[in-house]
Design an enzyme around this catalytic site. Structure first.
Site, PDB file in Angstrom:
ATOM      1  N   SER A   1     -44.407  94.359 -30.640  1.00  0.00           N
ATOM      2  CA  SER A   1     -43.208  95.195 -30.655  1.00  0.00           C
ATOM      3  C   SER A   1     -41.964  94.352 -30.368  1.00  0.00           C
ATOM      4  O   SER A   1     -41.984  93.464 -29.509  1.00  0.00           O
ATOM      5  CB  SER A   1     -43.324  96.296 -29.596  1.00  0.00           C
ATOM      6  OG  SER A   1     -42.084  96.933 -29.438  1.00  0.00           O
TER       7      SER A   1
ATOM      8  N   LYS B   1     -47.029 109.563 -30.068  1.00  0.00           N
ATOM      9  CA  LYS B   1     -45.810 110.384 -30.074  1.00  0.00           C
ATOM     10  C   LYS B   1     -46.120 111.874 -29.912  1.00  0.00           C
ATOM     11  O   LYS B   1     -45.364 112.610 -29.288  1.00  0.00           O
ATOM     12  CB  LYS B   1     -45.020 110.138 -31.360  1.00  0.00           C
ATOM     13  CG  LYS B   1     -44.430 108.726 -31.424  1.00  0.00           C
ATOM     14  CD  LYS B   1     -43.583 108.506 -32.649  1.00  0.00           C
ATOM     15  CE  LYS B   1     -43.086 107.071 -32.683  1.00  0.00           C
ATOM     16  NZ  LYS B   1     -42.184 106.786 -33.780  1.00  0.00           N
TER      17      LYS B   1
END
Ligand code: NAP
Length: 542
Positions: free
Chosen positions: A251, A307
Site C-alpha cells: 500500500s 470495506k
C-alpha cells in the site's frame, strides 16, 4: 549476518551514517567452535573497530541461528571478548543456554560481571528468547523466569505473531518491564511491534541495512524505519493510524499519511496493518486495536476485503458510539474510521467523496459545479464502482452502469435505486448491456474496472477501444480510477483525442486527503500527497 568482517565493518559505518545507534553483529557463520582462533580474532576485531556500540551475537542452531559448534566454545568466545580491552557493549545469549548448566552460567558471568573499577564498560548480558513459529503458550512463564535472573541486564523476547493482536501483548510486556526490555513480534504481522517500540519504551528495535539483509522476517530497513515511519519522532503520546486490508504490504497510503503528519507536525504514525480476509479476523483485530488504550488508535483506512466488514462492525458494536456517514449507508461499504477524542467513532467512504470531487473539478470549467445535469457512464460494478456510483447519485447525476457480468451491473443499479427510495436523491441509476458501452450517450465515462492496471488481469486493455473512443464527441470527459500506472491505455487514447481526462492518482490522493482532514482537522497537503503518490509508484509503471 557477518560473512566477511571487512564488509561487516563497512556496513556498520554506513548504518551509522544513516542513523543507527547500535550495531548487532551476528557472527554465527564466522565462528566454528573451539579451535577456531581465526574466527575468534575476527570477532574481537569487529568489537574493537565497530563505529558504534555493538552487540555480539553468536546464535545457536537450536535457537534459530547458524552456529552449530558446542555451547562451551561459544561461551568461551564471549569470555574472551569480555576480557579484551575493547569489549563489545553487549553479548546476547539465549535463556535456554544460560539456564542449562551452572558451569556455563559461571563462565557467562566471567564475561560480563566485571566490577566497574576493573573494566568500564564491561559487556552486558542480553538474555534472549525466540520462538520462530508462534506465540508460545509459555511466553509469560518464560518472562517471569527471565526476571528472576539479575545477571541479565536486558531481556529480549521475540516470537512469531499470529496476528496483529500479538503486537499488543508485546507492548504490554514493555510497559510492565522491570529493566531494559526488547519485546518483538516476527513475521508479516510483527512490523507494528518493531516500529512502535519507542512508544512503549523498548530498549531498542532491530532494522536491517538493506531489505535483503534482514536477519529476521518482518524486519524493516533502517531508512524505512527512520524516513517512512519517522521512528525518531515516536513517543508514548504518539497517535496510531494504519491501513487495514489483505494484503497491505504494498500500500502507498503509509507514504502519503506519514509525510502529511510530518508536514503539519501532527504527532502520529501510520502503519500497514495486515488482517486476513475473514470477518472473524477483522472483528477481533479492530476491537483489540480500539480497546488498547495506550496504543492511542485514532483511525484507519480500510481497504479490500474489509470495506463491508467495517459497516457490519459499526452496526453491531453497541459498546461504542458509531456515527455512519450517509454515503456509507448508500453504498454499503466504508473505507475510513475516525476515532474522536471522546472515544466515539465514525465511518465514512472517502472513495465516494473523492470521485465526486474529481468529476466536479473536471466539469467545473465547462459545465459549472453541478452534476445534476450530467449523464455519467460507470464502467464496472465492483467495489470502486459501488462507491463512485453512490457518490455521483447523491450529487444528483444520472448514472448508467455497464459491466462485463450483466447481473452485477443490475444488482448495483437495484441497490442504488433501493437506497434512493430510502433516502431520496435527485439522481437515478440504471444498468445497460456491456455491448452498448461504446454508444452510451453520456458526457462523462468513469472506468471502475481493473482493465489497464499494472499487475492486474488485463494491464494492456482499455474498456473503450480507440476506434469507439474516436466516435464519442471530443467534449466527452474520461476519468480512469486506475492509478497504477497513472497513464492507462484508456487515458493515453483519450489524451491523444484531446478529451478532458483525469487519472486515478487524483482520486487516490483526494480519498487520502479527506481521511487526513477527518483525522487531523487540518487541511491536507494535497500537492505533497500527489508528489509522494507518484514517487511511490513503481518506476516501471510511470
Ligand atoms: P473489483 O471489485 O474486483 O471489480 C473489478 C471490476 O472490473 C468488475 O466490475 C469486473 O467485472 C471488471 N473487470 C475486470 N477485468 C475485466 C475485463 N477484462 N473486462 C471487463 N471488465 C473487467 O475491483 P475494485 O475494488 O472495484 O477495483 C477496480 C479498480 O479500481 C482497481 O483495479 C484499481 O485500479 C482502481 N482503484 C482505484 C482507487 C483510487 O483511489 N483511484 C482506489 C481503489 C481501486 P466483472 O464483474 O465482470 O468481473
Amino acid at each position: 549476518m557477518v560473512d566477511d568482517p571487512d564488509a561487516a565493518l563497512a556496513d556498520a559505518r554506513e548504518a551509522r551514517v544513516i542513523g543507527a545507534d547500535i550495531i548487532e553483529f551476528r557472527v554465527d557463520r564466522i565462528f566454528h567452535g573451539e579451535a577456531d582462533e581465526e574466527g575468534a580474532a575476527a570477532i574481537a576485531r569487529l568489537a574493537a573497530e565497530s563505529p558504534l556500540p555493538c552487540i555480539i551475537t553468536c546464535r545457536a542452531a537450536h535457537e534459530g541461528g547458524e552456529y552449530d559448534g558446542d555451547d562451551a566454545a561459544r561461551i568461551a568466545l564471549y569470555e574472551h571478548l569480555g576480557a579484551s580491552t575493547t569489549p563489545p557493549r553487549y553479548i546476547d545469549l539465549e535463556l535456554s543456554t544460560y539456564t542449562r548448566s551452572a558451569n556455563l552460567r559461571q563462565k557467562v558471568h566471567l564475561a560480563t560481571d566485571w566490577p566497574a573499577e576493573q573494566r568500564d564498560p564491561a559487556p552486558r548480558l542480553i538474555l534472549s528468547f525466540h520462538d520462530f513459529n508462534t506465540r508460545p503458550a509459555t511466553l509469560l512463564k518464560t518472562l517471569a523466569d527471565m526476571r528472576e535472573l539479575p545477571a541479565a541486564k536486558v531481556l529480549k523476547l521475540a516470537w512469531k505473531a499470529r496476528s496483529i493482536r500479538d503486537n499488543l501483548e508485546a507492548f504490554d510486556i514493555l510497559r510492565e518491564r522491570d529493566r531494559p526490555t526488547i519485546a518483538l513480534c516476527m513475521g508479516e504481522f510483527g512490523l507494528m511491534s518493531r516500529i512502535l517500540a519507542p512508544k512503549f519504551g523498548a530498549f531498542l528495535t532491530f532494522a536491517s541495512l538493506r531489505d535483503a539483509a534482514a536477519t529476521a522476517p518482518g524486519q524493516p530497513a533502517i531508512r524505512e524505519l527512520l524516513d517512512l515511519y519517522r521512528f525518531r519522532s515516536i513517543t508514548p503520546a504518539t497517535r496510531t493510524y494504519g491501513v487495514i486490508g489483505w494484503p497491505v504490504a504494498h500500500s502507498r497510503s503509509p507514504h502519503l499519511h506519514n509525510a502529511g503528519f510530518e508536514a503539519i507536525d501532527h504527532d502520529a504514525v501510520y502503519l500497514p496493518l495486515p488482517v486476513p480476509p475473514e470477518w472473524e479476523h477483522f472483528k477481533a483485530t479492530l476491537a483489540a486495536l480500539l480497546d488498547h488504550e495506550p496504543l492511542n488508535f485514532r483511525g484507519a483506512s480500510i481497504t479490500l476485503p474489509h470495506k463491508e466488514h467495517l459497516v457490519r462492525f459499526a452496526r453491531q458494536d453497541t459498546a461504542r458510539r458509531w456515527a455512519i456517514d450517509p454515503i456509507v449507508e448508500r453504498c454499503g461499504a466504508a473505507n475510513t474510521i475516525i476515532v474522536n477524542d471522546d472515544g466515539s467513532c465514525r465511518i465514512d467512504n472517502t472513495d465516494a467523496h473523492a470521485a465526486v470531487a474529481v468529476i466536479r473539478s473536471m466539469t467545473a470549467q465547462r459545465d459549472g459545479h453541478s452534476l445534476a445535469s450530467q449523464r455519467i457512464a460507470i464502467i464496472g460494478a465492483g467495489g470502486v464502482a459501488r462507491a463512485v456510483a453512490a457518490g455521483l447519485l447523491e450529487a444528483g447525476a444520472t448514472i448508467t452502469i455497464y459491466n462485463r457480468t450483466p447481473g452485477r451491473a443490475q444488482r448495483l443499479a437495484d441497490d442504488l435505486s433501493a437506497s434512493a427510495a430510502a433516502s431520496p436523491v435527485r439522481g437515478a441509476a440504471t444498468a445497460e448491456p456491456w455491448e452498448n458501452l461504446p454508444s452510451a450517450a453520456c458526457e462523462i465515462f468513469v472506468n471502475c474496472t481493473s482493465m489497464g492496471m499494472a499487475g492486474g488481469p488485463d494491464p494492456a486493455a482499455s474498456p473503450i477501444d480507440p476506434a469507439a473512443l474516436s466516435r464519442l464527441p471530443a467534449t466527452t470527459a474520461i476519468f480512469d480510477t486506475v492509478y497504477n500506472p497513472p497513464e492507462t491505455p484508456l487515458i493515453l487514447a483519450a489524451n491523444a483525442r484531446g478529451m478532458r481526462t483525469a487519472t486515478g492518482v487524483g482520486m487516490f490522493v483526494e480519498q487520502a486527503a479527506l481521511q487526513f482532514e477527518r483525522w487531523t482537522a487540518a487541511t491536507a497537503p494535497r500537492a505533497l500527497f500527489h508528489k509522494v503518490a507518484l514517487e511511490s509508484l513503481p518506476p516501471s509503471t510511470l
